[in-house]
Design a protein around this motif. Structure first.
Motif, PDB file in Angstrom:
ATOM      1  N   GLY A 205       0.797  -1.213   0.000  1.00 48.88           N
ATOM      2  CA  GLY A 205       0.000   0.000   0.000  1.00 48.88           C
ATOM      3  C   GLY A 205       0.833   1.268   0.000  1.00 48.88           C
ATOM      4  N   HIS A 206       2.024   1.213  -0.583  1.00 52.03           N
ATOM      5  CA  HIS A 206       2.957   2.334  -0.541  1.00 52.03           C
ATOM      6  C   HIS A 206       2.658   3.356  -1.634  1.00 52.03           C
ATOM      7  N   ASN A 207       2.864   4.614  -1.304  1.00 52.80           N
ATOM      8  CA  ASN A 207       2.812   5.665  -2.310  1.00 52.80           C
ATOM      9  C   ASN A 207       4.069   5.590  -3.174  1.00 52.80           C
ATOM     10  N   LEU A 208       3.945   6.010  -4.444  1.00 52.30           N
ATOM     11  CA  LEU A 208       5.037   5.796  -5.391  1.00 52.30           C
ATOM     12  C   LEU A 208       5.116   6.946  -6.390  1.00 52.30           C
ATOM     13  N   ILE A 209       6.324   7.297  -6.785  1.00 53.12           N
ATOM     14  CA  ILE A 209       6.532   8.277  -7.852  1.00 53.12           C
ATOM     15  C   ILE A 209       7.495   7.696  -8.871  1.00 53.12           C
ATOM     16  N   MET A 210       7.188   7.899 -10.152  1.00 50.58           N
ATOM     17  CA  MET A 210       8.023   7.435 -11.255  1.00 50.58           C
ATOM     18  C   MET A 210       8.572   8.650 -12.000  1.00 50.58           C
ATOM     19  N   ILE A 211       9.886   8.686 -12.188  1.00 48.24           N
ATOM     20  CA  ILE A 211      10.531   9.778 -12.910  1.00 48.24           C
ATOM     21  C   ILE A 211      11.157   9.214 -14.171  1.00 48.24           C
ATOM     22  N   GLY A 212      10.798   9.768 -15.311  1.00 51.01           N
ATOM     23  CA  GLY A 212      11.355   9.270 -16.563  1.00 51.01           C
ATOM     24  C   GLY A 212      10.965  10.156 -17.715  1.00 51.01           C
ATOM     25  N   SER A 213      11.634   9.991 -18.828  1.00 49.96           N
ATOM     26  CA  SER A 213      11.390  10.810 -20.004  1.00 49.96           C
ATOM     27  C   SER A 213      10.079  10.414 -20.677  1.00 49.96           C
ATOM     28  N   PRO A 214       9.551  11.275 -21.553  1.00 49.53           N
ATOM     29  CA  PRO A 214       8.291  10.958 -22.240  1.00 49.53           C
ATOM     30  C   PRO A 214       8.397   9.656 -23.022  1.00 49.53           C
ATOM     31  N   GLY A 215       7.330   8.855 -22.959  1.00 49.46           N
ATOM     32  CA  GLY A 215       7.306   7.602 -23.696  1.00 49.46           C
ATOM     33  C   GLY A 215       7.944   6.434 -22.991  1.00 49.46           C
ATOM     34  N   SER A 216       8.341   6.614 -21.736  1.00 45.22           N
ATOM     35  CA  SER A 216       8.993   5.516 -21.012  1.00 45.22           C
ATOM     36  C   SER A 216       7.992   4.539 -20.410  1.00 45.22           C
ATOM     37  N   GLY A 217       6.703   4.859 -20.453  1.00 43.79           N
ATOM     38  CA  GLY A 217       5.677   3.925 -19.972  1.00 43.79           C
ATOM     39  C   GLY A 217       5.155   4.215 -18.583  1.00 43.79           C
ATOM     40  N   LYS A 218       5.371   5.409 -18.059  1.00 43.42           N
ATOM     41  CA  LYS A 218       4.942   5.740 -16.689  1.00 43.42           C
ATOM     42  C   LYS A 218       3.426   5.646 -16.552  1.00 43.42           C
ATOM     43  N   SER A 219       2.708   6.339 -17.422  1.00 47.12           N
ATOM     44  CA  SER A 219       1.243   6.345 -17.347  1.00 47.12           C
ATOM     45  C   SER A 219       0.673   4.969 -17.672  1.00 47.12           C
ATOM     46  N   MET A 220       1.274   4.303 -18.625  1.00 46.70           N
ATOM     47  CA  MET A 220       0.802   2.973 -19.026  1.00 46.70           C
ATOM     48  C   MET A 220       0.822   2.008 -17.852  1.00 46.70           C
ATOM     49  N   ASP A 350      17.964  10.351 -20.541  1.00 48.72           N
ATOM     50  CA  ASP A 350      17.478   9.511 -21.634  1.00 48.72           C
ATOM     51  C   ASP A 350      18.660   9.078 -22.504  1.00 48.72           C
ATOM     52  N   PRO A 351      18.765   7.779 -22.818  1.00 46.59           N
ATOM     53  CA  PRO A 351      19.937   7.306 -23.586  1.00 46.59           C
ATOM     54  C   PRO A 351      19.913   7.694 -25.062  1.00 46.59           C
ATOM     55  N   THR A 352      18.761   8.128 -25.575  1.00 39.52           N
ATOM     56  CA  THR A 352      18.666   8.413 -27.007  1.00 39.52           C
ATOM     57  C   THR A 352      18.415   9.881 -27.325  1.00 39.52           C
ATOM     58  N   ILE A 379       8.215   5.054  -2.297  1.00 39.04           N
ATOM     59  CA  ILE A 379       9.004   4.464  -3.383  1.00 39.04           C
ATOM     60  C   ILE A 379       9.203   5.493  -4.482  1.00 39.04           C
ATOM     61  N   GLN A 380      10.477   5.717  -4.821  1.00 40.74           N
ATOM     62  CA  GLN A 380      10.831   6.690  -5.854  1.00 40.74           C
ATOM     63  C   GLN A 380      11.741   5.985  -6.858  1.00 40.74           C
ATOM     64  N   ILE A 381      11.309   5.907  -8.100  1.00 44.32           N
ATOM     65  CA  ILE A 381      12.075   5.135  -9.085  1.00 44.32           C
ATOM     66  C   ILE A 381      12.275   5.945 -10.368  1.00 44.32           C
ATOM     67  N   GLU A 382      13.396   5.690 -11.023  1.00 43.89           N
ATOM     68  CA  GLU A 382      13.689   6.258 -12.334  1.00 43.89           C
ATOM     69  C   GLU A 382      13.369   5.223 -13.401  1.00 43.89           C
ATOM     70  N   ILE A 383      12.799   5.684 -14.492  1.00 45.45           N
ATOM     71  CA  ILE A 383      12.404   4.792 -15.580  1.00 45.45           C
ATOM     72  C   ILE A 383      13.095   5.238 -16.866  1.00 45.45           C
ATOM     73  N   THR A 384      13.729   4.294 -17.543  1.00 48.07           N
ATOM     74  CA  THR A 384      14.393   4.554 -18.824  1.00 48.07           C
ATOM     75  C   THR A 384      13.581   3.920 -19.940  1.00 48.07           C
ATOM     76  N   PRO A 385      13.318   4.637 -21.019  1.00 52.39           N
ATOM     77  CA  PRO A 385      12.516   4.058 -22.112  1.00 52.39           C
ATOM     78  C   PRO A 385      13.168   2.819 -22.705  1.00 52.39           C
ATOM     79  N   VAL A 386      12.336   1.878 -23.114  1.00 54.82           N
ATOM     80  CA  VAL A 386      12.823   0.695 -23.829  1.00 54.82           C
ATOM     81  C   VAL A 386      13.066   1.089 -25.275  1.00 54.82           C
ATOM     82  N   PRO A 387      14.261   0.887 -25.818  1.00 53.60           N
ATOM     83  CA  PRO A 387      14.542   1.262 -27.214  1.00 53.60           C
ATOM     84  C   PRO A 387      13.546   0.624 -28.168  1.00 53.60           C
ATOM     85  N   PHE A 388      13.176   1.370 -29.195  1.00 56.22           N
ATOM     86  CA  PHE A 388      12.167   0.895 -30.147  1.00 56.22           C
ATOM     87  C   PHE A 388      12.584  -0.416 -30.806  1.00 56.22           C
TER      88      PHE A 388
END
Length: 516
Positions: A205-220, A350-352, A379-388
Motif C-alpha cells: 500500500g505504498h505511495n510511489l513516484i516514477m521519474i522518466g522521459s516521455p514515452g517511457s511507460g509511466k502512465s501505461m 534519456d539514452p537516445t 518508493i521513488q524510481i527512475e524509468i528509462t525508455p525501452v529502445p524501439f
C-alpha cells in the motif's frame, strides 16, 4: 445529506381556505423551484395543484435542504393533504425523486446512502426513480421500488396497482465483476525494475513516484496498477459506492463498485475539486479515490499550493472540510501514485535524446515537489525508455493475475500481523485500523521491521555514503518489510534492505549534483 451522513426529512403540509403558498424549512432555490415542476407534472398526470392557503414545512426546519430530490415526496404530500389520493401507510415509505414536467421521474444523487438510512430507521420500503433502483436495492432487508413516473407512485401508494420490489443477488454480481480488467500488465514489455516496484507498492500500500522521459511507460504502468491490487471487500465496496453515489458518478442502473477506483485528475485541477467542498458540498478527487489509486500524471505541472493540500489526507486517511455554512468529513484512504519528467525538456538521463536543460533549470523544476509531500512517498524510481528496436524482441510481460496472486498473499500476511496491534503507537489520527505496511506506526516498525545485523550495517552505510535523509529511514524499513512479506520471510534481511534503499532515488545527496 452531509458527506455520507443522511438525515431523514419529514414533509408536513397544512391546507386552509385562502390563496397563499408558503414554504418553510430552509429549502434552497432548487427545492423552491420544485413547486413549478410539481404543478406541471400533476397537470400531465390528471391532477390539479391544490388550491388554498398552503403551508409546507420540511422538518427539521433548521437544516438546510438542497437539490431536486424533494419533488416527488412533496407532490405526494400535497395530493394526500388535499384528499386527491388516499394512502393508508404513507408514513412507512421513504420517497425520493426529481420530477420532469411530463410527470416522469429523473435519477437523484445518493440513492445508496439514502437506502441505508431507510433500513436503519426501519422503513418498510423505499421509492426511488427507476434509474436508481439497482443502486438502492443492494441494501438488503428493505423493499426498494423503482418507479418510472409520478402516476406509478400514485397507483402504488393508493393500492390501484401492485409493484414488486427489486431483489438483487449482491454478492454474486459483486464477485462476478471483480476479475474483469480492461488493462493488464502483460501489455508492458520490458521495464522489469519498474514492474517490480509497482508490485512492491501494491503489496504494501505504498505511495510511489516514477521519474522518466516521455514515452517511457509511466502512465501505461500506473493505469494497470488496479489490476494487481487486492480485490475490494464488500465493506470497502459499499463505502466506495456511497461516495460515488453522492457525487453522482455512478452510471445508470449501477450497483456496487466492484473494482478499486483509479482517479487521474488533470494538473490544472483546483484545490476544491481535489479535496472536495464547494457551495453545494461534493466529494473531491481524493475521496473518489478512496480504497483505490489517485494518479497525478505530470506531478511537477500541478499548482504547488494545490499539491500541498494532499499532505494531511495522505497522513490521516480522511478529509475534514469546514466552511461557514457546513462542516463534513469524508474518508480518503488511497494509494498516491505520481509521475513526472526529470527536467523541463523531459530528456535528462534519456539514452537516445540529449537534454538541453541547465543544472539550475533541472533543480528548479524538481523543487516544485515539496519536501513534506515527498516525505510521504515511500518508493521513488527512475524509468528509462525501452529502445524501439528492442520492443518487438521482448516477450509479453507477466500477466496481472499472477502478480496479483503474490500481492494478495503478502497483504494477507500483513492483515494477520496487524490484527491484534492496530492501536500500537496510538494509531493514526482518524485512520482506524492498520491494514498494510505503509500504515505502520513507529512502534510497529520497531516490532516488525527491524532488520538483521547485516541489514543494520547496510542501512547505516547507505545513510552515510549516499547521504540519504533521516526521513528516509522509516520509509526504507516499511518497504523492506513489504519485500520480506512477498518472500514470506519472517525477518527483514539485508537483501530486503538493499532493494528498499534502491527505491529512494530522490533522497540521495548526489541527486542535486546530477542536476535534479
Amino acid at each position: 445529506m452531509n458527506g455520507l451522513e443522511v438525515t431523514t426529512v419529514t414533509i408536513e403540509v397544512s391546507m386552509n381556505p385562502g390563496v397563499m403558498y408558503r414554504f418553510t424549512g430552509l429549502g434552497d432555490t432548487a427545492v423552491r423551484e420544485g413547486r413549478n415542476r410539481i404543478a406541471a407534472a400533476l397537470q400531465q398526470t390528471g391532477y390539479k395543484f391544490p388550491h388554498g392557503d398552503i403551508t409546507v414545512n420540511m422538518a427539521p426546519a433548521d437544516l438546510r435542504k438542497e437539490g431536486s430530490s424533494f419533488d416527488l415526496p412533496l407532490a405526494i404530500a400535497l395530493l394526500a393533504a388535499s384528499g386527491s389520493i388516499v394512502c393508508e401507510d404513507l408514513e412507512r415509505y421513504m420517497i425520493v425523486g426529481e420530477l420532469s414536467l411530463d410527470g416522469s421521474l429523473q435519477p437523484v444523487r445518493g440513492a445508496l446512502p439514502i437506502a441505508i438510512k431507510a433500513r436503519k430507521e426501519q422503513f418498510k420500503g423505499l421509492i426511488v426513480p427507476a434509474q436508481n433502483v439497482r443502486e438502492a436495492a443492494v441494501v438488503n432487508n428493505l423493499e426498494v421500488y423503482g418507479m418510472e413516473s409520478l402516476q406509478d407512485v400514485i397507483n402504488f401508494l393508493s393500492g390501484r396497482q401492485a409493484f414488486e420490489p427489486l431483489h438483487i443477488d449482491t454478492r454474486r454480481e459483486f464477485y462476478e465483476q471483480q476479475a474483469h480488467f480492461d488493462l493488464d500488465f502483460s501489455d508492458v514489455r520490458g521495464q522489469n525494475a519498474a514492474r517490480r516496484a509497482l508490485e512492491v507498492a501494491a503489496a504494501g500500500g505504498h505511495n510511489l513516484i516514477m521519474i522518466g522521459s516521455p514515452g517511457s511507460g509511466k502512465s501505461m504502468m500506473a493505469k494497470r496498477l488496479p489490476s494487481i491490487l487486492p480485490p475490494l471487500s464488500l465493506a470497502e465496496s459499499l463505502e466506495t459506492t456511497q461516495i460515488h453515489s453522492i457525487a453522482g458518478k455512478l452510471g445508470r442502473n449501477a450497483t456496487l463498485i466492484s473494482q478499486r477506483p483509479f482517479r487521474a485528475p488533470h494538473h490544472t485541477i483546483s484545490e476544491v475539486a481535489l479535496v472536495g467542498g464547494g457551495t453545494n458540498p461534493q466529494p473531491g478527487e481524493i475521496s473518489l479515490a478512496h480504497n483505490g489509486v489517485l494518479f497525478a500524471d505530470e506531478l511537477t505541472e500541478f499548482n504547488k499550493q494545490t499539491l500541498e493540500v494532499l499532505r494531511q489526507p495522505l497522513e490521516d486517511r480522511k478529509i475534514t472540510i469546514s466552511r461557514a455554512k457546513y462542516s463534513l468529513e469524508l474518508p480518503c484512504s488511497f494509494m498516491f501514485v505520481a509521475s513526472c519528467n526529470p527536467c523541463p525538456c523531459g530528456y535528462y538521463g534519456d539514452p537516445t535524446h540529449q537534454c538541453v536543460c541547465t543544472p539550475g533549470q533541472r533543480a528548479r523544476y524538481m523543487s516544485r515537489i515539496s519536501g513534506p509531500l515527498l516525505d510521504r512517498i515511500d518508493i521513488q524510481i527512475e524509468i528509462t525508455p525501452v529502445p524501439f528496436k528492442d520492443i518487438s524482441k521482448i516477450a509479453p510481460g507477466e500477466p496481472s493475475a499472477q502478480i496479483r496472486e503474490r500481492v494478495v498473499k503478502a497483504r494477507q500476511r500483513q492483515e494477520e500481523r496487524f490484527r491484534d496491534h492496530s492501536s500500537i503507537g496510538g494509531g493514526r489520527s482518524g485512520g482506524g485500523s492498520v491494514h498494510c505496511n505503509a500504515q505502520m506506526t513507529e512502534k510497529m516498525i520497531h516490532l516488525y521491521a527491524e532488520p538483521d545485523e547485516a541489514g543494520v550495517q547496510m542501512l547505516r552505510m547507505a545513510m552515510e555514503r549516499l547521504s540519504l535523509s533521516a526521513r528516509a529511514y522509516s520509509r526504507i524499513l516499511k518497504v523492506a518489510r513489504t519485500i520480506a512479506d512477498l518472500e514470506n520471510s519472517e525477518k527483514v534481511q539485508s537483501h530486503h534492505i538493499a532493494e528498499a534503499i534502491g527505491y529512494r532515488n530522490l533522497d540521495r545527496g548526489d541527486w542535486a549534483e546530477r542536476g535534479i
